[in-house]
Write an enzyme that holds these catalytic residues in place. Structure first.
Site, PDB file in Angstrom:
ATOM      1  N   SER A  47       0.840  -1.137   0.052  1.00 59.92           N
ATOM      2  CA  SER A  47      -0.005  -0.071  -0.186  1.00 59.92           C
ATOM      3  C   SER A  47       0.905   1.192  -0.051  1.00 59.92           C
ATOM      4  O   SER A  47       1.610   1.345  -0.996  1.00 59.92           O
ATOM      5  CB  SER A  47      -1.034  -0.172   1.338  1.00 59.92           C
ATOM      6  N   HIS A 159      -6.939  -5.791  -1.552  1.00 62.79           N
ATOM      7  CA  HIS A 159      -6.108  -4.929  -1.100  1.00 62.79           C
ATOM      8  C   HIS A 159      -5.038  -5.716  -0.056  1.00 62.79           C
ATOM      9  O   HIS A 159      -5.243  -5.456   1.147  1.00 62.79           O
ATOM     10  CB  HIS A 159      -6.475  -3.574  -0.446  1.00 62.79           C
TER      11      HIS A 159
END
Length: 188
Positions: A47, A159
């Site tokens: 991320s 994610h």
């Protein structure tokens, strides 16, 4: 992040700025104290860490290997494809309509031609925060510029890589990538 506003504030409007120098000065310190081998430095993150991994290898050639997970590579496409476009505007403190502004200056994609670090790019096909197109852009840019790059897209992941057996495959790939490029064997 759980660390409070004072922790976050220095990065606002400077993503890829002071945080870059913090990481690099930390590495300089570890190398100077002979804790880290300057020929065997690897970098990885997911991320924001994926962004930093990709950004760091565009800014400094010292890394022998990189694994970028769920990265932000191109702030313009991140702004328009992700489910969190406000994140980019907030952390860059800029607007995508500013030609040559921070959306361009701080996008790893715009500096991919500098990279010589072998890079494993990992993403989830279902990621809405940092869409898989981000990792794909960096992978293609690295290849176009003669840098070793591998792209792995997990079809049922979002994610981060969390589901079984993808998590095992992910761990094996990351360890294998670093072992292969850092010249070390990790305990098994």
């Amino acid at each position: 992040s759980g660390r409070g506003q004072d922790f976050i504030r220095p990065v606002l409007g400077d993503m890829g700025g002071a945080d870059t120098y913090d990481v690099l000065s930390g590495l300089d310190h570890l190398v100077a104290r002979e804790i880290a081998d300057p020929r065997r430095l690897g970098v990885t993150g997911g991320s924001y860490g994926g962004f930093m991994t990709s950004w760091l290898i565009t800014q400094d050639p010292r890394f022998a290997a990189a694994v970028s997970v769920a990265p932000v590579i191109n702030h313009v496409t991140e702004h328009f494809l992700s489910n969190i476009p406000h994140f980019v505007a907030l952390f860059l403190g800029d607007d995508y309509r500013v030609p040559g502004g921070k959306y361009f200056q701080r996008s790893p994609l715009m500096h991919a031609h500098r990279v010589r670090t072998p890079t494993l790019n990992i993403c989830g096909a279902l990621d809405r925060c940092t869409p898989p197109q981000e990792a794909m852009q960096f992978h293609n840019a690295l290849l176009e510029n003669g840098c070793r790059s591998v792209l792995v897209t997990y079809p049922e992941e979002g994610h981060g890589i969390r589901k079984w057996p993808a998590a095992i495959d992910y761990a094996a790939r990351v360890v294998g990538w670093f072992e292969g490029h850092l010249g070390v064997r990790f305990a098994r």
